[in-house]
Design an enzyme around this catalytic site. Structure first.
Site, PDB file in Angstrom:
ATOM      1  N   LEU A   1       0.846  -1.190   0.000  1.00  0.00           N
ATOM      2  CA  LEU A   1       0.000   0.000   0.000  1.00  0.00           C
ATOM      3  C   LEU A   1       0.881   1.238   0.000  1.00  0.00           C
ATOM      4  O   LEU A   1       2.000   1.211   0.505  1.00  0.00           O
ATOM      5  CB  LEU A   1      -0.904   0.014   1.240  1.00  0.00           C
ATOM      6  CG  LEU A   1      -1.865  -1.161   1.414  1.00  0.00           C
ATOM      7  CD1 LEU A   1      -2.614  -1.033   2.741  1.00  0.00           C
ATOM      8  CD2 LEU A   1      -2.844  -1.263   0.261  1.00  0.00           C
ATOM      9  N   ASP A   2       0.350   2.323  -0.577  1.00  0.00           N
ATOM     10  CA  ASP A   2       1.047   3.600  -0.488  1.00  0.00           C
ATOM     11  C   ASP A   2       1.257   3.956   0.975  1.00  0.00           C
ATOM     12  O   ASP A   2       0.454   3.602   1.844  1.00  0.00           O
ATOM     13  CB  ASP A   2       0.217   4.725  -1.132  1.00  0.00           C
ATOM     14  CG  ASP A   2       0.083   4.597  -2.630  1.00  0.00           C
ATOM     15  OD1 ASP A   2       0.805   3.781  -3.229  1.00  0.00           O
ATOM     16  OD2 ASP A   2      -0.760   5.316  -3.201  1.00  0.00           O
ATOM     17  N   ARG A   3       2.323   4.686   1.239  1.00  0.00           N
ATOM     18  CA  ARG A   3       2.522   5.214   2.577  1.00  0.00           C
ATOM     19  C   ARG A   3       1.274   6.014   2.974  1.00  0.00           C
ATOM     20  O   ARG A   3       0.747   6.780   2.166  1.00  0.00           O
ATOM     21  CB  ARG A   3       3.749   6.131   2.577  1.00  0.00           C
ATOM     22  CG  ARG A   3       4.028   6.788   3.910  1.00  0.00           C
ATOM     23  CD  ARG A   3       5.265   7.666   3.822  1.00  0.00           C
ATOM     24  NE  ARG A   3       5.518   8.353   5.078  1.00  0.00           N
ATOM     25  CZ  ARG A   3       6.596   9.078   5.333  1.00  0.00           C
ATOM     26  NH1 ARG A   3       7.513   9.233   4.404  1.00  0.00           N
ATOM     27  NH2 ARG A   3       6.745   9.671   6.496  1.00  0.00           N
TER      28      ARG A   3
ATOM     29  N   THR B   1      -1.718   4.907   3.397  1.00  0.00           N
ATOM     30  CA  THR B   1      -2.944   4.161   3.088  1.00  0.00           C
ATOM     31  C   THR B   1      -3.107   3.046   4.109  1.00  0.00           C
ATOM     32  O   THR B   1      -2.176   2.280   4.361  1.00  0.00           O
ATOM     33  CB  THR B   1      -2.892   3.566   1.670  1.00  0.00           C
ATOM     34  OG1 THR B   1      -2.734   4.609   0.717  1.00  0.00           O
ATOM     35  CG2 THR B   1      -4.156   2.788   1.355  1.00  0.00           C
TER      36      THR B   1
ATOM     37  N   ARG C   1      -5.542   7.896  -6.266  1.00  0.00           N
ATOM     38  CA  ARG C   1      -5.332   9.286  -5.858  1.00  0.00           C
ATOM     39  C   ARG C   1      -5.229  10.207  -7.072  1.00  0.00           C
ATOM     40  O   ARG C   1      -5.787  11.306  -7.084  1.00  0.00           O
ATOM     41  CB  ARG C   1      -4.086   9.372  -4.994  1.00  0.00           C
ATOM     42  CG  ARG C   1      -4.238   8.616  -3.667  1.00  0.00           C
ATOM     43  CD  ARG C   1      -2.893   8.298  -3.041  1.00  0.00           C
ATOM     44  NE  ARG C   1      -2.167   9.525  -2.676  1.00  0.00           N
ATOM     45  CZ  ARG C   1      -0.863   9.522  -2.385  1.00  0.00           C
ATOM     46  NH1 ARG C   1      -0.163   8.390  -2.432  1.00  0.00           N
ATOM     47  NH2 ARG C   1      -0.273  10.659  -2.050  1.00  0.00           N
TER      48      ARG C   1
END
Length: 202
Positions: A17-19, A21, A127
């Site tokens: 996951l993105d930082r 998230t 996003r």
């Protein structure tokens, strides 16, 4: 690490996951499980769903964004190396969106809870596509009100004034469902909206 030492296993992250998230991260405990999960991912036998709190109220209840994405620095000057953008030379990208709830926040005005289904897996895809739709994710330091938020954040951390501008200390994106084909079964994991994001909804 303790599991690997005690059980002789090999712990592997299957998805990332993105930082900032929150939500589901799948971990395989053996090399064989990791191999099978990775093969399922490579063959497209996986489905992911997310929930996002965004600024404003979308004009539609359901919409799809099919816009290619690339790293911004490939075509224009960018102070943020990892920032992505919609661009005709980018990789094909597709995300489906549905409004779950519309909120009149007492401080921040109109916000909406959006159900997001990425059909492709580009970096920052949800996003980027939400920002492209005119409804960036609340708290997004890169694609939100100003990329200065990100540049300041990596230098000095989160300030009260930045948090006020962003409306939330992290971006309001949550991985809520992961499905994967595994040894003839369709496995499904679900994660409810965490308290910090649910708090934005009142």
């Amino acid at each position: 690490m303790a599991y690997e030492i005690a059980g002789g296993g090999q712990v592997s992250l299957i998805n990332r996951l993105d930082r900032e998230t929150s939500g589901i991260v799948l971990v395989a405990k053996t090399a064989e499980a990791a191999r099978l999960c990775t093969m399922a991912m490579a063959r497209g036998r996986v489905a992911k769903e997310y929930l996002a709190v965004v600024t404003g109220w979308p004009s539609q209840e359901n919409w799809t964004v099919a816009e290619p994405i690339l790293r911004q620095g490939e075509v224009i000057h960018s102070r943020i190396w990892l920032k992505r953008m919609v661009h005709p030379e980018g990789a094909p990208s597709l995300t489906e969106f549905r409004v779950v709830q519309r909120i009149n926040h007492p401080r921040f005005g109109k916000l909406a809870l959006i159900h997001c289904i990425p059909k492709t897996g580009r970096t920052h895809q949800i996003r980027v596509h939400l920002a492209h739709s005119g409804h960036p994710v609340v708290g997004d330091k890169i694609y939100g009100p100003s990329e200065e938020c990100y540049l300041e954040f990596i230098e000095t951390g989160l300030s009260p004034s930045m948090e006020e501008l962003l409306q939330h200390p992290r971006h309001a994106l949550h991985s809520c469902v992961l499905e994967l084909d595994y040894q003839g079964q369709r496995l499904r994991w679900e994660s409810p909206l965490p308290p910090d994001l649910a708090g934005l909804l009142g």
